[in-house]
Design a protein around this motif. Structure first.
Motif, PDB file in Angstrom:
ATOM      1  N   ALA A  68       0.834  -1.212   0.000  1.00  0.00           N
ATOM      2  CA  ALA A  68       0.000   0.000   0.000  1.00  0.00           C
ATOM      3  C   ALA A  68       0.866   1.260   0.000  1.00  0.00           C
ATOM      4  O   ALA A  68       0.445   2.312  -0.481  1.00  0.00           O
ATOM      5  N   ALA A  69       2.091   1.147   0.533  1.00  0.00           N
ATOM      6  CA  ALA A  69       3.009   2.286   0.527  1.00  0.00           C
ATOM      7  C   ALA A  69       3.742   2.408  -0.816  1.00  0.00           C
ATOM      8  O   ALA A  69       4.309   3.460  -1.115  1.00  0.00           O
ATOM      9  N   LEU A  70       3.725   1.349  -1.612  1.00  0.00           N
ATOM     10  CA  LEU A  70       4.472   1.351  -2.877  1.00  0.00           C
ATOM     11  C   LEU A  70       3.581   1.663  -4.086  1.00  0.00           C
ATOM     12  O   LEU A  70       4.025   2.257  -5.053  1.00  0.00           O
ATOM     13  N   PHE A  71       2.310   1.193  -4.020  1.00  0.00           N
ATOM     14  CA  PHE A  71       1.410   1.310  -5.169  1.00  0.00           C
ATOM     15  C   PHE A  71       0.313   2.323  -4.881  1.00  0.00           C
ATOM     16  O   PHE A  71      -0.028   2.578  -3.727  1.00  0.00           O
ATOM     17  N   ASP A  72      -0.280   2.882  -5.961  1.00  0.00           N
ATOM     18  CA  ASP A  72      -1.413   3.801  -5.774  1.00  0.00           C
ATOM     19  C   ASP A  72      -2.598   3.054  -5.175  1.00  0.00           C
ATOM     20  O   ASP A  72      -3.291   3.576  -4.308  1.00  0.00           O
ATOM     21  N   GLU A  73      -2.818   1.838  -5.676  1.00  0.00           N
ATOM     22  CA  GLU A  73      -3.922   1.037  -5.127  1.00  0.00           C
ATOM     23  C   GLU A  73      -3.531  -0.441  -5.077  1.00  0.00           C
ATOM     24  O   GLU A  73      -2.834  -0.930  -5.981  1.00  0.00           O
ATOM     25  N   VAL A  74      -3.968  -1.110  -4.023  1.00  0.00           N
ATOM     26  CA  VAL A  74      -3.761  -2.556  -3.915  1.00  0.00           C
ATOM     27  C   VAL A  74      -5.140  -3.214  -3.840  1.00  0.00           C
ATOM     28  O   VAL A  74      -5.944  -2.903  -2.956  1.00  0.00           O
ATOM     29  N   VAL A  75      -5.412  -4.082  -4.808  1.00  0.00           N
ATOM     30  CA  VAL A  75      -6.651  -4.859  -4.774  1.00  0.00           C
ATOM     31  C   VAL A  75      -6.283  -6.239  -4.227  1.00  0.00           C
ATOM     32  O   VAL A  75      -5.474  -6.958  -4.823  1.00  0.00           O
ATOM     33  N   VAL A  76      -6.827  -6.572  -3.070  1.00  0.00           N
ATOM     34  CA  VAL A  76      -6.576  -7.891  -2.484  1.00  0.00           C
ATOM     35  C   VAL A  76      -7.670  -8.820  -3.011  1.00  0.00           C
ATOM     36  O   VAL A  76      -8.861  -8.544  -2.836  1.00  0.00           O
ATOM     37  N   ALA A  77      -7.261  -9.875  -3.684  1.00  0.00           N
ATOM     38  CA  ALA A  77      -8.230 -10.776  -4.321  1.00  0.00           C
ATOM     39  C   ALA A  77      -8.252 -12.108  -3.595  1.00  0.00           C
ATOM     40  O   ALA A  77      -7.268 -12.848  -3.594  1.00  0.00           O
ATOM     41  N   VAL A  78      -9.389 -12.412  -2.992  1.00  0.00           N
ATOM     42  CA  VAL A  78      -9.564 -13.697  -2.322  1.00  0.00           C
ATOM     43  C   VAL A  78     -10.103 -14.666  -3.360  1.00  0.00           C
ATOM     44  O   VAL A  78     -11.148 -14.419  -3.963  1.00  0.00           O
ATOM     45  N   LEU A  79      -9.375 -15.742  -3.583  1.00  0.00           N
ATOM     46  CA  LEU A  79      -9.749 -16.667  -4.650  1.00  0.00           C
ATOM     47  C   LEU A  79     -10.127 -18.029  -4.093  1.00  0.00           C
ATOM     48  O   LEU A  79      -9.622 -18.447  -3.046  1.00  0.00           O
ATOM     49  N   SER A  80     -11.019 -18.694  -4.790  1.00  0.00           N
ATOM     50  CA  SER A  80     -11.337 -20.096  -4.483  1.00  0.00           C
ATOM     51  C   SER A  80     -11.104 -20.913  -5.721  1.00  0.00           C
ATOM     52  O   SER A  80     -11.597 -20.577  -6.793  1.00  0.00           O
ATOM     53  N   GLN A  81     -10.324 -21.965  -5.586  1.00  0.00           N
ATOM     54  CA  GLN A  81     -10.148 -22.871  -6.714  1.00  0.00           C
ATOM     55  C   GLN A  81     -11.157 -23.997  -6.555  1.00  0.00           C
ATOM     56  O   GLN A  81     -11.330 -24.516  -5.446  1.00  0.00           O
ATOM     57  N   SER A  82     -11.801 -24.361  -7.680  1.00  0.00           N
ATOM     58  CA  SER A  82     -12.933 -25.284  -7.585  1.00  0.00           C
ATOM     59  C   SER A  82     -12.553 -26.636  -6.980  1.00  0.00           C
ATOM     60  O   SER A  82     -13.352 -27.280  -6.313  1.00  0.00           O
ATOM     61  N   GLU A  83     -11.293 -27.077  -7.199  1.00  0.00           N
ATOM     62  CA  GLU A  83     -10.950 -28.418  -6.706  1.00  0.00           C
ATOM     63  C   GLU A  83     -10.559 -28.441  -5.238  1.00  0.00           C
ATOM     64  O   GLU A  83     -10.320 -29.506  -4.676  1.00  0.00           O
ATOM     65  N   LYS A  84     -10.470 -27.279  -4.610  1.00  0.00           N
ATOM     66  CA  LYS A  84     -10.050 -27.243  -3.208  1.00  0.00           C
ATOM     67  C   LYS A  84     -11.223 -26.966  -2.280  1.00  0.00           C
ATOM     68  O   LYS A  84     -12.176 -26.291  -2.652  1.00  0.00           O
ATOM     69  N   THR A  85     -11.145 -27.506  -1.050  1.00  0.00           N
ATOM     70  CA  THR A  85     -12.142 -27.123  -0.057  1.00  0.00           C
ATOM     71  C   THR A  85     -11.443 -26.231   0.972  1.00  0.00           C
ATOM     72  O   THR A  85     -10.255 -26.407   1.248  1.00  0.00           O
ATOM     73  N   TYR A  86     -12.181 -25.286   1.497  1.00  0.00           N
ATOM     74  CA  TYR A  86     -11.598 -24.303   2.403  1.00  0.00           C
ATOM     75  C   TYR A  86     -12.329 -24.333   3.728  1.00  0.00           C
ATOM     76  O   TYR A  86     -13.547 -24.505   3.771  1.00  0.00           O
ATOM     77  N   LEU A  87     -11.579 -24.108   4.821  1.00  0.00           N
ATOM     78  CA  LEU A  87     -12.206 -24.028   6.137  1.00  0.00           C
ATOM     79  C   LEU A  87     -13.134 -22.824   6.226  1.00  0.00           C
ATOM     80  O   LEU A  87     -14.188 -22.873   6.855  1.00  0.00           O
ATOM     81  N   PHE A  88     -12.742 -21.723   5.567  1.00  0.00           N
ATOM     82  CA  PHE A  88     -13.536 -20.500   5.587  1.00  0.00           C
ATOM     83  C   PHE A  88     -14.157 -20.289   4.210  1.00  0.00           C
ATOM     84  O   PHE A  88     -13.479 -20.466   3.197  1.00  0.00           O
TER      85      PHE A  88
END
Ligand code: ADP
Length: 165
Positions: free
Chosen positions: A24-44
């Motif tokens: 955030a100190a280096l770039f004008d904007e940081v987009v944090v992208a939370v991704l889900s891959q279809s073959e994986k299961t996630y606790l959250f």
């Protein structure tokens, strides 16, 4: 310049937050992208991971959090990202990261920028946090304070009776 920082963030750790703050100190904007891959299961769930990240980055005005189930290069194009950002913990991260960076450059024309993580977080991973929380071990030094209870609740095990789950 706008960077997209993508990952599973299941859950977000202080290592992730360190990379986000420094970016955030280096770039004008940081987009944090939370991704889900279809073959994986996630606790959250995808939405829970997005919400936790939005909460812990709330005080950073040039950071926004999105969630997606598609391909990173497609999402990067949609949000107008100029570069992909990834964090490197140690040399063992490199082979996979180089493979992904090469693929993303060839299919999406996007370069990947790497930040080396701070030494205190180099052994920290989301899976270690999940393991500790499942066994009721302390996770306070591993994740932002605002999400400690959410993680214990998901792991259905609180280390002491004072913690609300
Ligand atoms: P993925 O499953 O896509 O690797 P992660 O949520 O594990 O997603 O990680 C997202 C990004 O954060 C990756 O670039 C990863 O290398 C980086 N990262 C993971 N743990 C740390 C840490 N402790 N310190 C700094 N960066 C980290």
């Amino acid at each position: 310049m706008r960077a997209i920082y993508a990952g599973s963030f299941s859950p977000p750790t202080l290592g992730h937050l360190d990379i986000i703050r420094r970016a955030a100190a280096l770039f004008d904007e940081v987009v944090v992208a939370v991704l889900s891959q279809s073959e994986k299961t996630y606790l959250f769930s995808l939405e829970k991971r997005r919400e936790m990240l939005a909460r812990v980055t709330g005080e950073l005005p040039n950071v926004r959090v999105v969630a997606d189930t598609g391909m990173l290069v497609e999402l990067a194009r949609r949000v107008g990202a100029d570069v992909i950002l990834r964090g490197i913990r140690d040399a063992s991260d490199l082979p996979l990261e180089m493979q992904m960076a090469t693929a993303n450059r060839s299919i999406g024309g996007l370069d990947t920028v790497f930040l080396v993580c701070s030494p205190s977080y180099s052994l920290l991973s989301s899976s270690i946090v999940r393991d500790c929380a499942r066994h009721g071990a302390p996770i306070e030094g591993m994740v932002p304070a605002q999400i400690v209870n959410d993680i214990y609740a998901a792991c259905a095990k609180a280390p002491d009776s004072k913690r609300s789950v």
